[in-house]
Design an enzyme around this catalytic site. Structure first.
Site, PDB file in Angstrom:
ATOM      1  N   PHE A 123      -7.990  -2.172 -13.674  1.00  0.00           N
ATOM      2  CA  PHE A 123      -6.599  -2.592 -13.840  1.00  0.00           C
ATOM      3  C   PHE A 123      -5.875  -2.360 -12.517  1.00  0.00           C
ATOM      4  CE2 PHE A 123      -2.205  -1.491 -15.154  1.00  0.00           C
ATOM      5  CZ  PHE A 123      -1.895  -2.556 -15.988  1.00  0.00           C
ATOM      6  N   THR A 126      -1.046  -0.581  -9.248  1.00  0.00           N
ATOM      7  CA  THR A 126      -0.518   0.286  -8.195  1.00  0.00           C
ATOM      8  C   THR A 126      -1.020  -0.127  -6.813  1.00  0.00           C
ATOM      9  OG1 THR A 126      -0.386   2.113  -9.752  1.00  0.00           O
ATOM     10  CG2 THR A 126      -0.460   2.700  -7.435  1.00  0.00           C
ATOM     11  N   ASN A 129       1.815   1.362  -1.291  1.00  0.00           N
ATOM     12  CA  ASN A 129       3.247   1.610  -1.128  1.00  0.00           C
ATOM     13  C   ASN A 129       4.070   1.279  -2.367  1.00  0.00           C
ATOM     14  OD1 ASN A 129       3.044   2.457   1.613  1.00  0.00           O
ATOM     15  ND2 ASN A 129       2.689   0.314   2.160  1.00  0.00           N
ATOM     16  N   THR A 158      -8.970   3.166 -11.210  1.00  0.00           N
ATOM     17  CA  THR A 158     -10.105   3.701 -11.966  1.00  0.00           C
ATOM     18  C   THR A 158     -11.070   2.561 -12.279  1.00  0.00           C
ATOM     19  OG1 THR A 158      -8.659   5.360 -12.946  1.00  0.00           O
ATOM     20  CG2 THR A 158     -10.745   4.968 -14.069  1.00  0.00           C
ATOM     21  N   GLU A 363      -0.707   6.454 -14.793  1.00  0.00           N
ATOM     22  CA  GLU A 363      -0.118   5.631 -15.863  1.00  0.00           C
ATOM     23  C   GLU A 363       1.336   6.028 -16.110  1.00  0.00           C
ATOM     24  OE1 GLU A 363      -2.446   4.112 -18.906  1.00  0.00           O
ATOM     25  OE2 GLU A 363      -4.349   4.581 -17.946  1.00  0.00           O
ATOM     26  N   SER A 366       5.259  11.949 -15.186  1.00  0.00           N
ATOM     27  CA  SER A 366       6.109  12.517 -16.239  1.00  0.00           C
ATOM     28  C   SER A 366       7.564  12.102 -16.030  1.00  0.00           C
ATOM     29  CB  SER A 366       6.012  14.044 -16.233  1.00  0.00           C
ATOM     30  OG  SER A 366       4.746  14.444 -16.707  1.00  0.00           O
TER      31      SER A 366
END
Lengths: 383, 266
Positions: A123, A126, A129, A158, A363, A366
């Site tokens: 996936f 990200t 930057n 991942t 993902e 927090s």
């Protein structure tokens, strides 16, 4: 309200627990030490249909519910977070996302093969930057005849170095913000697509994390996932799936920390009795029990909402935030129970402690979870 | 080939099972139940025979309604059918009554080629039900089987290796037969999600005393000549007496202690 586990959930849980105990746990320490991707384990998971647990039967899965899906993540996470991560990405971020947004042809082409483990997925959202600020991504997809040409880099992916297909998010309109992003299913063997594995991670060392480098990667238009310009929505819904299994994996890992600490505390004798009998140790155990049970209930509530098919972004963020912070508290206390032995590689708690850390970061950190949760309630976005 | 596997649900070997000192029975409430580990090998062997020679595997269990879970586990591993023998009238069965009840269940299944049992259950540890069942069904039996070498369906013959104290014995006998298996025979498989799904959908018929026929006085408590009089946990060993001091003194004390207990007589 019914808190009972159903027969089929229990059977899935037992099966994956047995698999984890026999086929994953014995190799976890070595795979971690050598940063070895667990191909054998992935192959066996495919054969047993584990990747297909929550996938509908018509797409080659078992057709089990979302709570069973969480239980799989929990049982994998209990012994090896790297394997749990492979499962989460393969199933939650990729297969379920293709299932939700893909057209019939795409679903038939990819989902059964993901469910059987024949192909692996990753996936790519990200970038070097662009993390929390996903809309600021720089990858581009330019229309060219029947294709799009994709350029850009994706970071911390991942399964990136081992995947056969990648969900790639890129800008088809640089000036349209979130509405200028489109999702693509990209065959990783396409010319111009390369990867660079990232080593020396603090944890998840046997899961593959890579940077994806795309230079003039030509992707046919039929591989657009969802509609052009709707990629941000695709990404956010994927994260609703992904964060769910991260949260469940945290519950599993926390349980794993607890289990090893319990065993140690009952055996280790100081001041003439097992340390489990000391009050300050018992306080840590009580804290761990409460934390784990609260996390598990949050996860199963999300599963219940997913089973009903109702929106659950807020609830999944609550579960992900709580469980990812919780597993770090539990890992800290569990390691504390071990004293100096916890600081060595002699017991799995050392690996568990390192593996716990990623969960508050990926993902959605927090902090991002908090902004989503508060925004859902207050109605004012902080970003 | 028609294969029948007999299984029992027992308390998990990992659970700390306690005994009720008054009733003299195991306290089963709140204790996780599993398929008797030796029966898992029996299920696996049944499925392997099916894969090797074709046919159908039926698992059968006598027990309370929750024994259904054990049968579901067997179905998830790949058994085709399951039957639960359950009736209040079966309560209190010893090995004789259990073998009797199972034999009626198996007779009701029709012609069979082989019955497979685990060598014993981990709760009762008698190893009597398999042989008793063979007797009731008038089947030849091979106990403690560690390997099935061959089944010749044409000549109706089975050749198997059985574990004996001094080594391995190779035995042949005619089918239909009953075998009991030891853990060396195979490695039970982990079920896959598809067979689990199939198992969760399967209907498991429950046969009671009326369904089985037979003589009411041969079932359960009435049909059980052996009764458990008492069951108890041996008291933990008490610490012994340590005689300290100089050797001559200590030896003198030891001799006195042993003499006073009539253990030695110098």
């Amino acid at each position: 309200m019914n808190f009972d586990i159903t027969e089929e959930q229990q059977m899935i849980k037992n099966m994956v627990a047995e698999f984890a105990e026999k086929e994953i746990a014995p190799f976890a320490a070595e795979n971690d030490l050598e940063e070895k991707f667990p191909w054998d384990i992935v192959k066996k998971m495919g054969e047993l249909g584990i990747f297909g647990t929550v996938i509908p039967e018509e797409y080659g899965g078992g057709g089990f519910d979302y709570i069973a899906h969480a239980m799989v993540a929990e049982e994998l996470g209990r012994v090896d977070s790297s394997v749990r991560g492979i499962y989460s990405v393969q199933v939650s971020l990729v297969a379920l996302t293709v299932l939700k947004w893909g057209n019939e042809e795409q679903k038939k082409k990819y989902v059964p093969r993901l469910a059987s483990g024949e192909i692996l997925g990753c996936f790519g959202l990200t970038e070097p930057n662009s993390g929390s600020d996903a809309v600021s991504m720089q990858a581009t997809a330019v229309e060219d005849g029947d294709s799009y040409i994709i350029n850009g880099n994706k970071m911390w992916i991942t399964n990136g170095g081992v995947a056969d297909i990648a969900l790639i998010f890129a800008k088809t309109d640089k000036n349209a913000g979130a509405r200028g992003i489109t999702a693509f299913i990209v065959d990783t063997k396409t010319p111009g697509f390369s990867t660079r594995d990232i080593h020396q991670k603090l944890g998840l060392r046997s899961s593959n994390t890579a940077e994806l480098i795309m230079t003039d990667v030509r992707v046919p238009k039929e591989n657009v996932l969802g509609e052009v310009g709707k990629g941000f929505k695709v990404a956010m819904s994927a994260l609703d799936f992904g964060r769910y299994t991260v949260a469940a994996g945290c519950v599993g890992l926390a349980q794993g920390c607890y289990d090893v600490a319990k065993k140690y505390a009952l055996e280790r004798v100081q001041f003439g009795k097992p340390i489990a009998g000391h009050q300050l140790i018992q306080e840590m155990f009580a804290d761990m029990i409460v934390d784990i049970e609260a996390g598990r209930l949050l996860v199963y509530r999300v599963g219940h909402l997913k089973n009903k098919g109702v929106p659950n972004t807020r609830e999944v963020c609550v579960a992900k935030l709580f469980c990812s912070e919780m597993v770090n508290r539990v890992a800290y206390k569990a390691l504390q129970v071990f004293g100096g032995y916890g600081f060595s590689g002699e017991f799995p708690i050392e690996r568990y402690y390192r593996d716990a850390r990623i969960n508050t970061l990926y993902e959605g950190t927090s902090q991002i979870q908090k902004l989503i949760i508060a925004n859902k309630d207050l109605g004012i976005s902080a970003f | 080939m028609k294969i029948v596997v007999c299984i029992k649900q027992v308390p998990s070997t990992e659970a700390r099972v306690q005994m009720d000192p008054i009733k003299g029975t195991l306290i089963r409430e709140g204790v996780e139940s599993v398929v008797n580990p030796f029966d898992e090998y029996a299920i696996e062997e049944g499925i392997r025979l099916k894969e090797r020679y074709g046919g159908e595997v039926t698992v059968i269990s006598m027990g309370p309604p929750q024994a259904r879970e054990a049968l579901k586990t067997a179905l998830a591993m790949g058994a085709d059918k399951a039957v639960l023998l359950s009736d209040r009238a079966f309560a209190g069965s010893d090995t004789l009554a259990t073998a009797y009840t199972l034999s009626l269940g198996i007779k009701k299944l029709g012609d069979i080629d082989i019955v497979i049992c685990g060598k014993q259950a981990t709760d009762g540890d008698t190893a009597q039900v398999g042989p008793g069942l063979a007797q009731r069904l008038n089947l030849r039996q091979i106990t403690y089987v560690s390997k099935i070498r061959e089944i010749n369906l044409k000549n109706r013959k089975i050749t198997a290796e059985r574990l004996i104290e001094s080594g391995t014995q190779v035995v042949s006998t005619a089918l239909p037969a009953l075998i009991t298996v030891v853990k060396d025979i195979n490695q039970p498989r982990i079920p896959n999600i598809f067979s689990i799904k199939k198992a969760t959908r399967a209907e498991i018929p429950v046969w009671g005393m009326q369904d089985l026929g037979g003589d009411p006085k041969d079932f359960g408590f009435d049909g059980s000549p052996t009764q458990v009089v008492r069951i108890f946990t041996p008291p933990p060993r008490q610490g012994g007496e340590i005689i300290q001091g100089e050797v001559p003194e200590a030896v003198a004390k030891l001799i006195e202690a042993l003499t006073s207990r009539n253990i030695i007589n110098l």
